[in-house]
Design a protein around this motif. Sequence first.
Motif, short mmCIF file in Angstrom:
data_model
loop_
_atom_site.label_atom_id
_atom_site.label_comp_id
_atom_site.label_asym_id
_atom_site.label_seq_id
_atom_site.Cartn_x
_atom_site.Cartn_y
_atom_site.Cartn_z
N ALA A 67 0.85 -1.19 0.00
CA ALA A 67 0.00 0.00 0.00
C ALA A 67 0.88 1.25 0.00
O ALA A 67 1.95 1.25 0.62
CB ALA A 67 -0.90 -0.01 1.23
N PRO A 68 0.41 2.30 -0.71
CA PRO A 68 -0.92 2.50 -1.30
C PRO A 68 -1.09 1.94 -2.71
O PRO A 68 -2.02 2.32 -3.40
CB PRO A 68 -1.04 4.01 -1.31
N SER A 69 -0.20 1.08 -3.16
CA SER A 69 -0.40 0.47 -4.48
C SER A 69 -1.54 -0.54 -4.44
O SER A 69 -1.88 -1.07 -3.39
CB SER A 69 0.89 -0.24 -4.92
N THR A 70 -2.09 -0.80 -5.63
CA THR A 70 -3.08 -1.86 -5.79
C THR A 70 -2.56 -2.83 -6.83
O THR A 70 -2.17 -2.42 -7.94
CB THR A 70 -4.43 -1.28 -6.26
N GLY A 71 -2.49 -4.10 -6.50
CA GLY A 71 -1.95 -5.08 -7.43
C GLY A 71 -2.80 -6.32 -7.55
O GLY A 71 -3.56 -6.66 -6.63
N TYR A 72 -2.66 -7.00 -8.68
CA TYR A 72 -3.38 -8.24 -8.92
C TYR A 72 -2.44 -9.22 -9.61
O TYR A 72 -1.52 -8.83 -10.33
CB TYR A 72 -4.60 -8.01 -9.81
N ALA A 73 -2.70 -10.49 -9.37
CA ALA A 73 -1.96 -11.56 -10.04
C ALA A 73 -2.94 -12.46 -10.78
O ALA A 73 -4.10 -12.59 -10.39
CB ALA A 73 -1.14 -12.37 -9.04
N MET A 115 0.81 -16.62 -13.42
CA MET A 115 0.98 -16.43 -14.85
C MET A 115 1.23 -14.97 -15.22
O MET A 115 1.36 -14.63 -16.39
CB MET A 115 -0.26 -16.94 -15.59
N GLY A 116 1.26 -14.13 -14.21
CA GLY A 116 1.52 -12.71 -14.45
C GLY A 116 1.03 -11.88 -13.29
O GLY A 116 0.25 -12.35 -12.45
N TYR A 117 1.51 -10.64 -13.23
CA TYR A 117 1.00 -9.73 -12.21
C TYR A 117 1.15 -8.29 -12.68
O TYR A 117 1.94 -7.98 -13.58
CB TYR A 117 1.71 -9.95 -10.87
N GLY A 118 0.35 -7.44 -12.09
CA GLY A 118 0.40 -6.02 -12.43
C GLY A 118 0.09 -5.18 -11.21
O GLY A 118 -0.62 -5.62 -10.30
N VAL A 119 0.63 -3.96 -11.21
CA VAL A 119 0.46 -3.05 -10.08
C VAL A 119 0.10 -1.68 -10.62
O VAL A 119 0.66 -1.22 -11.63
CB VAL A 119 1.76 -2.95 -9.25
N ILE A 120 -0.85 -1.02 -9.97
CA ILE A 120 -1.13 0.38 -10.27
C ILE A 120 -0.69 1.19 -9.07
O ILE A 120 -1.05 0.89 -7.93
CB ILE A 120 -2.61 0.60 -10.63
N HIS A 121 0.12 2.19 -9.34
CA HIS A 121 0.89 2.86 -8.30
C HIS A 121 0.60 4.36 -8.31
O HIS A 121 0.64 4.98 -9.39
CB HIS A 121 2.38 2.62 -8.58
N PRO A 122 0.32 4.97 -7.16
CA PRO A 122 0.10 6.41 -7.15
C PRO A 122 1.39 7.17 -7.43
O PRO A 122 2.48 6.74 -7.02
CB PRO A 122 -0.40 6.68 -5.72
#
Length: 321
Positions: free
Chosen positions: A210-216, A225-232
């Motif tokens: 946090a404060p990032s939001t991520g998914y795998a 099989m992959g992951y991504g993060v959205i970062h302020p």
Amino acid sequence: MTSSINMLQHMISRLRFSGKLLHQNIIRCSSTATPAPKIRQMHAKESPALAISQTADGARLRNADLQVIHGLDKDGYFLGVNDQGEIVGTIGAIRLTDELGFIGFYHVTEKFQNKGFEEKLWEKAIEHLGDRNIGIEVAVDDVQKCQDLGFKEEWKTGRFQGVGVNLPPEILVNKAIRPLQGMAMGKVVDYDTSTSGIHKVPLVLGWCKAPSTGYAALEDDERVMGYGVIHPLHNPITHRIAPLLTENVSIAQMLLLTLLSSIPNQKVFIDAPLRNPSFTRILTMDLKMEQIGETVRMYTKGNPGFPVQKAFGILSPDAGC
């Protein structure tokens, strides 16, 4: 036969650099040699100074993120300081592995350009990296100049700007997509390391919290099989998707939409290698994102094995990962 690094040192001894090489992305030859500011290693608490090398398009990282990136190589960041103690230049020479280094976060204030100071910063960076394969990211217009210094073009990266999306919850329901929060992060770290070839555990863990939001994206057997993060970012309600590392474009699209739905109508940036044209079309045609910049990744000894076809969003063009 001299190594590519020795050749690069030889060329730099003949040329003096000015302007902004990486995010500012201009290389010029200078002709005036004057006494340069003192150069020393940057301490972790001084890492916010790296922000002066960031572009003016709103994609500047937060100070806390710069400190996390500083941890990639705590001895690999250098400051130029004038007689008044003011920071007048920065450069990063990041030892990513025993064989690979990356130069980024380059900046020299206008007052000290064309006076030989740039050359000294570069010499310090190259000295730190030794005989490693050295990577840089430059503007398209500067490719020939870098080729003259021994760098080889590998791929182009586009910077795209857009906004988050509003999607109905039923569209986002996908049992294969899991939030990173609550997951065993060891699986994500292992996936990142095995895919990128760079062991950067503190960076991945620090970036994903946090404060990032991520998914795998997980297979039925729980294999990542992959992951991504959205970062302020530094500016309010502005974000960056980084990294977005997946096995294929279909997974990248699923993760991208999930990330964008978490910031409806807010500004977002993503740096995406242009080797993935189908993903580029998703960005520009489906999501109406605008390409606002383009850079070129180059190395002295060729691509070290960076998985361009699996990298749909670069974490930091200044850090080479």
